[in-house]
Design an enzyme around this catalytic site. Structure first.
Site, mmCIF file in Angstrom:
data_model
loop_
_atom_site.group_PDB
_atom_site.id
_atom_site.type_symbol
_atom_site.label_atom_id
_atom_site.label_comp_id
_atom_site.label_asym_id
_atom_site.label_seq_id
_atom_site.Cartn_x
_atom_site.Cartn_y
_atom_site.Cartn_z
ATOM 1 N N LYS A 207 -9.956 -8.247 7.507
ATOM 2 C CA LYS A 207 -10.670 -8.554 8.752
ATOM 3 C C LYS A 207 -10.513 -7.407 9.738
ATOM 4 O O LYS A 207 -9.474 -6.739 9.770
ATOM 5 C CB LYS A 207 -10.173 -9.864 9.363
ATOM 6 N N HIS B 108 0.838 -1.211 0.000
ATOM 7 C CA HIS B 108 0.000 0.000 0.000
ATOM 8 C C HIS B 108 0.867 1.253 0.000
ATOM 9 O O HIS B 108 0.576 2.227 -0.683
ATOM 10 C CB HIS B 108 -0.911 0.008 1.238
#
Lengths: 281, 205
Positions: free
Chosen positions: B101, B36
């Site tokens: 999650k 990222h």
């Protein structure tokens, strides 16, 4: 004195690394099955179903149940009549870890330095090793691989002794609530009480090794564990933090004497993939 | 159970609602925090990305090495909070779906609402089960990141839940709140007001 060659330690450790990654202990599997009987959230039930199916699949196909095969944490009981020949104990454990994680296609998850050199060691070492000297001529090694998700949400505090049981309970419940889905519930809560600043987290981690379904030998702590489990499950956090009755499978406490001014409290959370494996040499 | 094809269409993204159980089929790209960071650096420099971000769905995963004869090793989701600092930028550049999650930050949810992005929760710790849904995995960029490299995965019937939808409805908030009320009705937990304990735990991720 009994002599154990480090080669025997290396190969035994390599084996339990894989064993732990592929096979969920029977007590954890049973507790998950019981949770499926009490969970009422349809989504929670669906998640618990995935978790148990995953455990069966991992064991059958010898695939890690979780991609985070963890930090290798060893609890060693070393008999005082044992002499280790060859490599030292720490080196043997590191080499066994490297071999086990390589042969088992497990994920290497350790970086060399926390700040300045976050480069993978590619050995999953060095492992974390706790050694306890015990009488006798046996060497018992327990591996509890620990994933980052639940470890990151664990917490420690030095409480004021007067907050007592209620203060401890609030700290536990708040830690579980804040962890939410990050710790991969249903979790097991290891609670270390007393000792001192570095002893309490060790106790909390050790508490996670106790068999699920076993009762604390001290009836006061046994009752406190039941109360805490009830309160943790009343948060509604549920499977994967998405809501339900099953937030934790168990709360386990390890307590130790402590300083008159202190109430050290450590909460070590373990995800549902509560892996461990032991070997005795 | 809804079946959704990837890449997500803007229409599908808008019809999905928090709490929906979904089976995903199609193309996912994998990225964790290290990837990222690099994606955001390329975007900031105006440089081309190694894959098309517009309409893409990212899976936050670092698999175990593939055993011989298998496309991928164990491959469950990692904790999404580590991506929170970067996700709003990616969403503004067209990212339409994320699979991970755990709860997301308010800034991520705001970006999702503004641009029509969906956050799916996969079951943490179900890496073997999820791996069975991954039909292929191929390196796209940054091999030096090892398990954290960007890979293109073709998935089939990957089971996920819509955790946060395009309108910002968040099952990580509504789910536990509803079940805490259910517990209270049953008289469970003997909950007492908080605030005695000396300190609050630090947040990890």
């Amino acid at each position: 004195m009994r002599t154990i060659h480090s080669d025997a330690i290396v190969s035994a450790v390599a084996e339990i690394c894989q064993e732990a990654a592929f096979r969920l202990p029977a007590d954890v599997r049973r507790a998950l099955e019981e949770a499926r009987g009490t969970e009422k959230s349809p989504l929670g039930l669906s998640i618990l179903g995935q978790i148990t199916e995953n455990a069966d699949l991992a064991e059958r196909e010898r695939v890690p149940m979780c991609q985070d095969t963890g930090v290798a944490v060893y609890f060693v009981e070393l008999g005082n009549e044992v002499r280790i020949e060859g490599l030292g104990l720490a080196e043997a454990l590191a080499e066994g870890t490297r071999q086990g994680y390589t042969e088992g296609y497990l994920r290497m998850s350790i970086v060399k330095d926390p700040l300045f050199e976050r480069v993978n060691t590619k050995t999953n070492g060095p492992p974390v090793v706790h050694v306890e000297l015990v009488p006798g001529d046996r060497l018992r090694i327990t591996l509890a691989p620990k994933g980052g998700g639940s470890e990151n949400m664990s917490a420690m505090a030095m409480l004021k002794p007067l907050v007592g049981k209620e203060g401890v309970a609030e700290f536990v419940v708040e830690t579980v609530r804040r962890a939410g889905g990050n710790a991969c519930p249903p979790i097991i809560v290891g609670l270390g009480l007393g000792g001192n600043f570095e002893r309490a987290p060790y106790l909390a981690k050790k508490a996670l090794l106790r068999k699920l379904g076993s009762v604390h030998p001290d009836p006061r702590y046994a009752a406190f564990e039941r109360e805490l489990l009830e309160r943790v499950n009343a948060t509604g956090v549920g499977p994967q933090g998405l809501g339900g009755r099953t937030t934790a499978l168990a709360v386990h406490i390890e307590a130790a004497p402590c300083h008159i001014a202190s109430l050290p409290v450590a909460v070590n959370l373990n995800c549902h993939a509560a892996r461990h494996a032991s070997v005795e040499l | 159970m809804k079946k959704i094809t990837l890449p997500l269409s803007p229409e599908d993204a808008r019809t999905l609602q928090a709490g929906d159980e979904v089976l995903l089929t199609g193309t996912l790209y994998t990225a964790r925090d290290a990837a990222h960071k690099r994606i955001c650096e390329l975007l900031a420099a105006g440089s081309p990305l190694p894959f098309e971000l517009e309409g893409a769905t990212l899976y936050f995963v670092g698999p175990t090495p593939a055993q011989p004869g298998r496309p991928v090793g164990s491959a469950g989701p990692t904790t999404s909070t580590r991506m929170d600092a970067f996700s709003p930028t990616l969403i503004a550049h067209g990212l339409r779906g994320m699979v991970g999650k755990g709860d997301r930050s308010p800034a991520v949810v705001e970006a999702m609402k503004a641009h029509g992005c969906v956050y799916f929760a996969a079951t943490g710790g179900a890496g073997a089960l999820i791996a069975r849904c991954i039909k292929s995995s191929e390196l796209v960029a940054w091999e030096d990141l090892g398990t954290e490299a960007v890979r293109r995965m073709e998935v089939e019937d990957f089971p996920v839940v819509v955790a946060i939808d395009c309108e910002g409805n968040n099952l990580y908030h509504t789910g536990p709140a509803a079940w805490a009320r259910e517990s209270e009705r049953r008289g469970g937990g003997r909950m007492k007001p908080l605030g005695v304990a000396g300190r609050t735990p630090g947040q990890g991720g």
